[in-house]
Scaffold this motif. Sequence first.
Motif, short mmCIF file in Angstrom:
data_model
loop_
_atom_site.label_atom_id
_atom_site.label_comp_id
_atom_site.label_asym_id
_atom_site.label_seq_id
_atom_site.Cartn_x
_atom_site.Cartn_y
_atom_site.Cartn_z
N LYS A 112 40.64 -18.01 47.91
CA LYS A 112 41.11 -17.64 46.41
C LYS A 112 39.93 -18.34 45.48
O LYS A 112 39.63 -19.56 45.99
N ILE A 113 39.57 -17.69 44.52
CA ILE A 113 38.87 -18.59 43.50
C ILE A 113 39.57 -19.06 42.38
O ILE A 113 40.29 -18.40 41.78
N LEU A 114 39.55 -20.42 42.15
CA LEU A 114 40.37 -20.85 41.01
C LEU A 114 39.38 -21.53 40.05
O LEU A 114 38.12 -21.85 40.46
N LYS A 115 39.86 -21.86 38.75
CA LYS A 115 38.98 -22.56 37.86
C LYS A 115 39.74 -24.04 37.33
O LYS A 115 40.69 -23.78 37.31
N ASN A 116 38.88 -25.03 37.10
CA ASN A 116 39.41 -26.09 36.64
C ASN A 116 39.36 -25.98 35.15
O ASN A 116 39.08 -25.06 34.39
N LYS A 117 39.91 -27.05 34.46
CA LYS A 117 40.05 -27.04 32.96
C LYS A 117 38.83 -26.78 32.23
O LYS A 117 38.71 -26.28 31.15
N LYS A 118 37.69 -27.19 32.84
CA LYS A 118 36.43 -27.00 32.34
C LYS A 118 35.62 -25.56 32.72
O LYS A 118 34.80 -25.24 32.23
N GLY A 119 36.36 -24.67 33.29
CA GLY A 119 36.00 -23.48 33.69
C GLY A 119 34.97 -23.36 35.06
O GLY A 119 34.63 -22.41 35.21
N LYS A 120 35.01 -24.49 35.59
CA LYS A 120 34.19 -24.42 36.80
C LYS A 120 34.99 -23.98 38.06
O LYS A 120 36.19 -24.23 38.24
N GLU A 121 34.22 -22.96 38.79
CA GLU A 121 35.02 -22.33 39.72
C GLU A 121 34.78 -23.10 41.07
O GLU A 121 33.80 -23.79 41.36
N HIS A 122 36.01 -22.99 42.00
CA HIS A 122 35.86 -23.58 43.24
C HIS A 122 36.83 -22.70 44.21
O HIS A 122 37.60 -21.96 43.77
N LEU A 123 36.40 -22.86 45.47
CA LEU A 123 37.16 -22.02 46.46
C LEU A 123 38.30 -22.73 47.01
O LEU A 123 38.25 -24.06 47.26
N LYS A 172 30.68 -17.74 40.98
CA LYS A 172 29.48 -18.17 40.79
C LYS A 172 28.37 -17.07 40.46
O LYS A 172 27.20 -17.29 41.05
N GLY A 173 28.67 -15.94 40.09
CA GLY A 173 28.04 -14.82 39.50
C GLY A 173 27.69 -13.92 40.73
O GLY A 173 26.94 -12.93 40.79
N ARG A 174 28.35 -14.16 41.89
CA ARG A 174 28.17 -13.28 43.16
C ARG A 174 29.21 -12.65 43.59
O ARG A 174 30.37 -13.19 43.49
N LEU A 175 29.16 -11.26 44.01
CA LEU A 175 30.30 -10.56 44.42
C LEU A 175 30.67 -11.08 45.86
O LEU A 175 29.59 -10.84 46.57
N VAL A 176 31.71 -11.61 46.11
CA VAL A 176 31.97 -12.05 47.64
C VAL A 176 33.19 -11.37 48.39
O VAL A 176 33.37 -11.99 49.40
N GLY A 177 33.82 -10.29 47.77
CA GLY A 177 34.68 -9.72 48.50
C GLY A 177 35.81 -8.96 47.80
O GLY A 177 35.77 -8.99 46.53
N THR A 178 36.67 -8.47 48.34
CA THR A 178 37.75 -7.80 47.85
C THR A 178 39.05 -8.05 48.02
O THR A 178 39.30 -8.67 49.37
#
Length: 498
Positions: A124-135, A22-28
């Motif tokens: 990990k960060i995943l995206k749904n079909k609409k491109g929305k990110e979730h953890l 969501k636009g923030r760097l959160v780790g490696t």
Amino acid sequence: MGVEALEIEALQILVESLISYKGRLVGTPAAHTYIRDKNEINIPKKANKDPLNYDQVFIRDFVPVALLFLVKGEFTIQNGKKEVAINGKEIVKNFLEVTLELHQQERSETFLNTGRVLMPASFKILKNKKGKEHLEPDFGQHAIARVTPVDSSLWWIILLRAYWKATGNTALVHQADFQEGIRLILELCFSDRFDREPTLLVPDGACMIDRRMGIYGYPLEIQVLFYAALRAADELLDRKNHNNKDILSAIQKRLGSLANHIRTEYWMDMDRLNQTYQYNVEEYGATAINKYNIYAASIPYANLDEWLPEDGGYLVGNIGPSQMDFRFFSVGNLMAIVCSLVTNDQSEKIMNLIERRHKELLGQMPFKICYPAIEDEDWRILTGCDPKNSPWSYHNGGSWPVLMWMWAAAARKLGQDAKEEEYMQFAKAAIEKAGKRLQKEEWPEYYDGKSGHLIGREARRHQTWTCAGYLLAKELMTPSGLDPLELIKFKEKTYAKN
């Protein structure tokens, strides 16, 4: 390649591997999957191994990266043809907030609501079909052998304190959600159970050694991290917050009993070896000296008598009924120095042991995760015939470059307290030598063999905590700005005997 260029390359790997949510760097992630071509354009590198979960952000893996970012603060680095600005402290803050969000989110009954009290091992960060990110977190439900990540929660508290020490951001730490997060973790640690020890009873695979290695019960690494987390929480919890009253009282009661227990029951030097070898067995009552009914026949006294130097000592790996694990476990011993769990005398003896037995513990690539390896029938029984943990590989006597930062921190702390440069100079020379090899061999995860000559058979390259471990070790040896030792060490503390 010069030393400066080597360090720049390691830092570039970390910066290039940063994950955005969501636009923030959160780790490696555990391992970086991109390399630069001859034109310095980032291109995907086709993985030569199954990525498994190496593309996820692990709490324990990110700790050395986070400490390095806290030390670096705001910096710029060349990424291909572009100059990239990085705010290291902001990245660590984002990581802490995201993992806290995962910790507090509701979990289904399938996982027994573990998300309410445990930090995930990774996410990990995943995206749904609409491109929305979730953890998508892993609390152990997806892990190999479904191991429970007990150490993640403890490392999270330790890292939160490091962030607070680096930034002075008390407002964040005292937020209701952060205070609740600390309390929930510790309430789980303090929960009633069929156990009378001040230590934490955990299953095998609950820490960095996350595969079966016969460390079920009270493994040293968990006990040391538990102590460090208690010391950190004692500083982080707001004493004006009425909700913290009971947990602060419980911390004070537990710290003394835990420290005295580890300093006495886990300690092994030549005097203690002689005492243990002469133990009477089947003792009963409050006056029993052999509290855990350890039999002399279970002690590898012939090898230990030759290996243990007169001026050396260490904390054994585990202790329980008729069980004393005499292996040297590096994370527990090194962090016990850093967090002042062991006394100054014990700290010096641990470092003396490392120096006298450097061929076995350091070899060609610091640092052995444990020594010695278990072999033959013991290997078959204790590991379940795990081929990845074959003797002198991976967690069974393998060499892990990430441990260099803990070694450097222990050497600095002891050199600082004991006014001795010997440990620091010895560590500094070995770390310099290791860095050149790591760059040449593309920053592997671990090394195999008795002396660490061989790159691990299943080691991923561009392992982020390998890069960070080396860079952080360099910073610890010669601080150029914010001293990383000030973020992780604790003052010496004595406790009244119970």
